[in-house]
Enzyme design. Sequence first.
Site, PDB file in Angstrom:
ATOM      1  N   SER A   1      13.030  16.266   3.581  1.00 49.00           N
ATOM      2  CA  SER A   1      11.852  15.654   4.203  1.00 49.00           C
ATOM      3  C   SER A   1      12.315  14.738   5.330  1.00 49.00           C
ATOM      4  O   SER A   1      13.205  13.916   5.154  1.00 49.00           O
ATOM      5  CB  SER A   1      11.036  14.879   3.173  1.00 49.00           C
ATOM      6  OG  SER A   1      11.833  13.931   2.488  1.00 49.00           O
TER       7      SER A   1
ATOM      8  N   ASP B   1       7.016  11.980  -2.387  1.00 49.82           N
ATOM      9  CA  ASP B   1       6.744  12.454  -3.744  1.00 49.82           C
ATOM     10  C   ASP B   1       5.602  13.466  -3.735  1.00 49.82           C
ATOM     11  O   ASP B   1       5.634  14.464  -4.457  1.00 49.82           O
ATOM     12  CB  ASP B   1       6.397  11.276  -4.654  1.00 49.82           C
ATOM     13  CG  ASP B   1       7.430  10.169  -4.575  1.00 49.82           C
ATOM     14  OD1 ASP B   1       8.630  10.486  -4.474  1.00 49.82           O
ATOM     15  OD2 ASP B   1       7.041   8.992  -4.587  1.00 49.82           O
TER      16      ASP B   1
ATOM     17  N   GLY C   1      10.218  12.773   7.459  1.00 54.34           N
ATOM     18  CA  GLY C   1       9.207  11.862   7.944  1.00 54.34           C
ATOM     19  C   GLY C   1       8.286  12.530   8.953  1.00 54.34           C
ATOM     20  O   GLY C   1       7.812  13.641   8.742  1.00 54.34           O
ATOM     21  N   ALA C   2       8.074  11.867  10.084  1.00 57.27           N
ATOM     22  CA  ALA C   2       7.172  12.397  11.104  1.00 57.27           C
ATOM     23  C   ALA C   2       7.682  13.681  11.735  1.00 57.27           C
ATOM     24  O   ALA C   2       6.922  14.383  12.412  1.00 57.27           O
ATOM     25  CB  ALA C   2       6.953  11.344  12.185  1.00 57.27           C
TER      26      ALA C   2
END
Length: 322
Positions: free
Chosen positions: A220, A253, A222-223
């Site tokens: 992951s 999550d 983020g943006a």
Amino acid sequence: MILTLTLNPSLDRTIEIPALVRGEMVRAAATRLDPGGKGVNVARALAAHKLPTCAVIPRGGPEGRQLTELLEEEGIDVCAVPVTGHTRSNVSLVEPDGSVTKINEPGSVLAPDDLERIVKAVLDTSATADWVVASGSLPPGVPDTFYCELGNRLTERGVRFAVDTSGPALTAALGARPALVKPNRDELAEFAGRPMDTLDDVVAAATTMCETGAERVLASLGADGAVLVGGGMGVRYGESPVDRGRSAVGAGDAMLAGYLAGGVTGGDALVEALSWGAAAVRLPGSRMPGPGDVDRASVRSHASVDLTRALDGPRHGMEQTQ
């Protein structure tokens, strides 16, 4: 059924403030109290979509009883293991521009007897589980090898094991050959020993994780979206832009929960992951998204990956660690 384990759960109080001014009295605009901890959030997101889940948590003191009650109010099956310590509390200060100042307690020490009871609860409950997800930091006194040892016992039973943690615990967990690992950008950088500045850096680090033991890695960013590596599918990249985020707490999550839900229900797991994570960013505090919050149409999934692409977004644009 998806079983989650959170060794270091919390009560998460989110306070919305006009601005954080150090040394001054600040009046809150709004406040909310949510169950917290990475595995707890995964279970909450799944329950919000009416998917069967069970949350295994250590329960200590009055805070632990309150945490259990909050989870049960959300319709989550809770396996609460009594422990000698107390359940921690965290505070998030959220400003109008989405900036979050998070204060996390370390959590109480788990004694060897506490850990034995927790492991027994996981193994007993996992008999009917499709996945066991071990998420979050290890509380004081728990060895870095805990997730690895638990993962080995689960895989011996034919249960798929996913892990979302950081540092030495993440590196050690790869020895259990988990079916899924979900690091964020900073955790990948710590694992690789170098910054994650481009998609090429991310793919290289995730590939090393696969070579070390992980079957698949969902990174992951983020943006900047997410990268999925391994599982015989090569590399996939996707993003789900958020025009105005309210809180990144728990978004990673929600992304993990969406990925697991996609795999269980037969949907596109990466699209589910990105749409659930983006939905969480649009919500206040650590509230988990339900079906009405998810916008799959906003997800852009790329068949080919431009590895030279720089990562421009904030490091925690779609999640905060717990």
